[in-house]
Structures are given as structure tokens and as C-alpha cells.
Design a protein around this motif. Structure first.
Motif, PDB file in Angstrom:
ATOM      1  N   LYS A  39      33.365  27.127 -60.533  1.00 31.51           N
ATOM      2  CA  LYS A  39      32.846  28.475 -60.294  1.00 31.51           C
ATOM      3  C   LYS A  39      31.361  28.398 -59.972  1.00 31.51           C
ATOM      4  CE  LYS A  39      34.186  29.508 -64.465  1.00 31.51           C
ATOM      5  NZ  LYS A  39      34.480  30.266 -65.704  1.00 31.51           N
ATOM      6  N   GLN A  40      30.793  29.531 -59.584  1.00 36.04           N
ATOM      7  CA  GLN A  40      29.366  29.599 -59.315  1.00 36.04           C
ATOM      8  C   GLN A  40      28.564  29.305 -60.580  1.00 36.04           C
ATOM      9  OE1 GLN A  40      27.264  30.464 -56.517  1.00 36.04           O
ATOM     10  NE2 GLN A  40      25.791  29.762 -58.035  1.00 36.04           N
ATOM     11  N   PRO A  41      27.691  28.308 -60.575  1.00 36.61           N
ATOM     12  CA  PRO A  41      26.899  28.035 -61.782  1.00 36.61           C
ATOM     13  C   PRO A  41      25.895  29.146 -62.060  1.00 36.61           C
ATOM     14  CG  PRO A  41      26.202  26.620 -59.970  1.00 36.61           C
ATOM     15  CD  PRO A  41      27.417  27.342 -59.501  1.00 36.61           C
ATOM     16  N   GLU A  42      25.643  29.351 -63.338  1.00 30.98           N
ATOM     17  CA  GLU A  42      24.612  30.290 -63.759  1.00 30.98           C
ATOM     18  C   GLU A  42      23.320  29.564 -64.106  1.00 30.98           C
ATOM     19  OE1 GLU A  42      26.518  32.133 -67.044  1.00 30.98           O
ATOM     20  OE2 GLU A  42      28.004  33.194 -65.805  1.00 30.98           O
ATOM     21  N   GLU A  43      23.454  28.331 -64.574  1.00 33.87           N
ATOM     22  CA  GLU A  43      22.307  27.516 -64.947  1.00 33.87           C
ATOM     23  C   GLU A  43      22.576  26.064 -64.568  1.00 33.87           C
ATOM     24  OE1 GLU A  43      21.429  27.851 -69.077  1.00 33.87           O
ATOM     25  OE2 GLU A  43      21.348  30.036 -69.062  1.00 33.87           O
ATOM     26  N   ALA A  44      21.509  25.329 -64.273  1.00 31.25           N
ATOM     27  CA  ALA A  44      21.646  23.894 -64.013  1.00 31.25           C
ATOM     28  C   ALA A  44      20.361  23.174 -64.375  1.00 31.25           C
ATOM     29  CB  ALA A  44      21.999  23.635 -62.554  1.00 31.25           C
ATOM     30  N   ASN A  45      20.508  22.023 -64.999  1.00 28.92           N
ATOM     31  CA  ASN A  45      19.405  21.103 -65.250  1.00 28.92           C
ATOM     32  C   ASN A  45      19.664  19.852 -64.419  1.00 28.92           C
ATOM     33  OD1 ASN A  45      17.711  22.421 -67.344  1.00 28.92           O
ATOM     34  ND2 ASN A  45      19.630  22.410 -68.477  1.00 28.92           N
ATOM     35  N   ILE A  46      18.730  19.531 -63.543  1.00 31.07           N
ATOM     36  CA  ILE A  46      18.934  18.468 -62.566  1.00 31.07           C
ATOM     37  C   ILE A  46      17.868  17.401 -62.750  1.00 31.07           C
ATOM     38  CG2 ILE A  46      18.948  17.950 -60.102  1.00 31.07           C
ATOM     39  CD1 ILE A  46      19.618  21.212 -60.040  1.00 31.07           C
ATOM     40  N   THR A  47      18.309  16.145 -62.862  1.00 30.04           N
ATOM     41  CA  THR A  47      17.389  15.023 -63.031  1.00 30.04           C
ATOM     42  C   THR A  47      17.496  14.090 -61.840  1.00 30.04           C
ATOM     43  OG1 THR A  47      17.677  15.133 -65.442  1.00 30.04           O
ATOM     44  CG2 THR A  47      16.668  13.139 -64.538  1.00 30.04           C
ATOM     45  N   PHE A  48      16.376  13.823 -61.192  1.00 27.58           N
ATOM     46  CA  PHE A  48      16.311  12.855 -60.093  1.00 27.58           C
ATOM     47  C   PHE A  48      15.749  11.540 -60.630  1.00 27.58           C
ATOM     48  CE2 PHE A  48      16.060  16.892 -57.739  1.00 27.58           C
ATOM     49  CZ  PHE A  48      17.042  16.686 -56.787  1.00 27.58           C
ATOM     50  N   TYR A  49      16.360  10.426 -60.215  1.00 37.91           N
ATOM     51  CA  TYR A  49      15.968   9.103 -60.707  1.00 37.91           C
ATOM     52  C   TYR A  49      15.414   8.235 -59.583  1.00 37.91           C
ATOM     53  CZ  TYR A  49      18.736  10.318 -64.841  1.00 37.91           C
ATOM     54  OH  TYR A  49      19.243  10.943 -65.963  1.00 37.91           O
ATOM     55  N   ASN A  50      14.511   7.333 -59.972  1.00 33.64           N
ATOM     56  CA  ASN A  50      14.006   6.260 -59.114  1.00 33.64           C
ATOM     57  C   ASN A  50      13.406   6.797 -57.821  1.00 33.64           C
ATOM     58  OD1 ASN A  50      14.780   4.487 -61.133  1.00 33.64           O
ATOM     59  ND2 ASN A  50      16.814   4.209 -60.296  1.00 33.64           N
ATOM     60  N   SER A  51      13.901   6.364 -56.672  1.00 32.15           N
ATOM     61  CA  SER A  51      13.338   6.820 -55.405  1.00 32.15           C
ATOM     62  C   SER A  51      13.389   8.335 -55.288  1.00 32.15           C
ATOM     63  CB  SER A  51      14.099   6.182 -54.235  1.00 32.15           C
ATOM     64  OG  SER A  51      13.662   6.701 -53.003  1.00 32.15           O
ATOM     65  N   PHE A  52      14.488   8.912 -55.709  1.00 35.05           N
ATOM     66  CA  PHE A  52      14.618  10.371 -55.675  1.00 35.05           C
ATOM     67  C   PHE A  52      13.521  11.048 -56.495  1.00 35.05           C
ATOM     68  CE2 PHE A  52      19.359  11.330 -54.621  1.00 35.05           C
ATOM     69  CZ  PHE A  52      19.078  11.130 -53.283  1.00 35.05           C
ATOM     70  N   ALA A  53      13.166  10.441 -57.622  1.00 37.42           N
ATOM     71  CA  ALA A  53      12.159  11.052 -58.498  1.00 37.42           C
ATOM     72  C   ALA A  53      10.820  11.185 -57.792  1.00 37.42           C
ATOM     73  CB  ALA A  53      12.007  10.214 -59.770  1.00 37.42           C
TER      74      ALA A  53
END
Length: 225
Positions: A39-53
Motif C-alpha cells: 500500500k501507499q507508505p505513510e512514513e519511511a526511514n531510508i539509509t544510503f550506504y557507501n557510495s550512495f551515502a
């Protein structure tokens, strides 16, 4: 589990740029997380690692993951305005970066998304040309790229489960391309990941859902849906 990619995958999909690895692949990871949430999220915590960070803001990976969670395709012009689209949808999110996770692929993102009382966690890698690999789902080690119809069964670990599931699908002429199982421990929770050439009939899915030892059945259509 072998990666199922071709030379056309490595060329990359039709997409909103600037990068297939940092944009298109990230959109696809977000879409897989959205399908697992259901379903459509209401909240999200997103972590980027390494090169993405180090690059996620400049290369648009932050907008790309939100766009995927909003269920946008890789060529959707709204990727560029994904933050505004999320605000309109009452979808709140936060970003975090971890620059030195030596055990992880250089382009890794973790998504923890929630809607109501349902919460999921997905870890994905963007491997170039829009190709992805999902490595974790809700704490289970997996390894699929969403290039085929994928069924995830969360179940109780029990003797004969693998053979039983394979037989049920075979009886409906569903050709299994790959199947893997990861479990927390003997007689504990297990996660079956099955990649198929086609989706099973609804009656088969309903049958599996109603078995008392299967906790949940999740479908992810091939990533080009």
C-alpha cells in the motif's frame, strides 16, 4: 541465486536521469519495497550506504527512492518532483547516510516503510544499468532481482514445506526459475523466495494463504510492470 540479467539490462532502462545506478535502480528498489508493503507508505526511514551515502543528493537518489515508494516508473517525469508528490500524498520520510559499511555493496539502500500497523524493511543494491538485487526482506537474507514474477512466502519452518510448495505450483503449470529458503532457526520462521515465469492462478494463491503454517504471501510482478 544467480542474477538474471542481460546485455539489454546493462545498457539500462528508459529513465529519468542522471544515472541508471543512482536513479533508475533506486526507483526499482523503492517499487519493490512498495509492493512488499502492499500500500501507499505513510512514513519511511531510508539509509544510503557507501557510495550512495556520498552522492545520493547530488545524483537524485533521494528523489528516486521516494518516487519508487510512490510507485512511479523509471521514466516518470514526476521523479524530479517526488518530494512534492510525497507531501501531497501525506507521505513523510527521513534520510540517513552511512559512508563506511565495508560488508555492503557500494550502492546499497535500506528502506523501512510503514502504513498503518504494517511495517516492512527492505535492503537493495543498485548494480548498474538499472539492475537491482534485493538482499534482505524483513530481516531474512534473500537474493532476487525482480526480473521475474516473484512470490515471497513467510511461513513456519516445517518438514516437507519446500517440496509441498513446489508441487502446488507445478500442478498449476507454474514454471519455477529459482527458489531459496532462509529461516531463523529449526522450527522457527522461514522465508521462501520463488521466482517464476508467470503468476499462479488466484485460487492457488488463496489456497496457500489459508494454510495455517503460511503467515503471508507477497507477490512482486516483474520489475518492468
Amino acid at each position: 541465486m544467480a542474477d538474471q540479467s542481460s546485455v539489454f539490462d546493462m545498457i539500462g532502462p528508459v529513465m529519468i536521469g542522471p544515472s541508471s545506478s543512482h536513479t533508475a535502480g533506486v526507483v526499482r528498489i523503492g517499487r519493490v519495497a512498495r509492493k512488499i508493503l502492499g500500500k501507499q507508505p505513510e512514513e519511511a526511514n531510508i539509509t544510503f550506504y557507501n557510495s550512495f551515502a556520498r552522492t545520493y543528493e547530488g545524483h537524485g537518489s533521494d528523489r528516486a527512492i521516494i518516487a519508487g515508494l510512490l510507485d512511479f516508473l523509471t521514466d516518470d517525469a514526476r521523479i524530479k518532483t517526488a518530494f512534492d508528490e510525497a507531501e501531497t500524498a501525506n507521505f513523510n520520510f527521513k534520510f540517513r547516510s552511512v559512508g563506511n559499511a565495508s560488508t555492503m555493496h557500494p550502492n546499497t539502500v535500506r528502506v523501512v516503510a510503514q502504513a498503518g500497523d504494517r511495517k516492512i524493511e527492505v535492503v537493495g543494491e543498485s548494480r548498474g544499468g538499472g539492475v537491482i538485487k534485493i538482499t534482505e526482506v524483513n530481516g531474512f537474507n534473500v537474493g532476487f532481482n525482480a526480473g521475474l514474477t516473484t512470490m515471497i512466502l513467510l511461513a513456519n519452518d516445517r518438514k516437507g514445506a519446500i517440496a509441498f510448495i513446489a508441487t502446488v505450483l507445478a500442478n498449476d503449470e507454474c514454471n519455477i526459475a529459482s527458489m531459496s529458503v532462509n529461516r531463523k532457526g529449526k522450527n522457527d520462521k522461514a522465508c521462501h523466495v520463488i521466482e517464476m515465469d508467470s503468476k499462479p492462478p488466484t485460487v492457488t494463491v488463496d489456497y496457500l494463504k489459508h494454510l495455517d503454517w503460511i503467515r503471508e504471501v507477497i507477490f512482486i510482478p516483474d520489475i518492468d510492470f
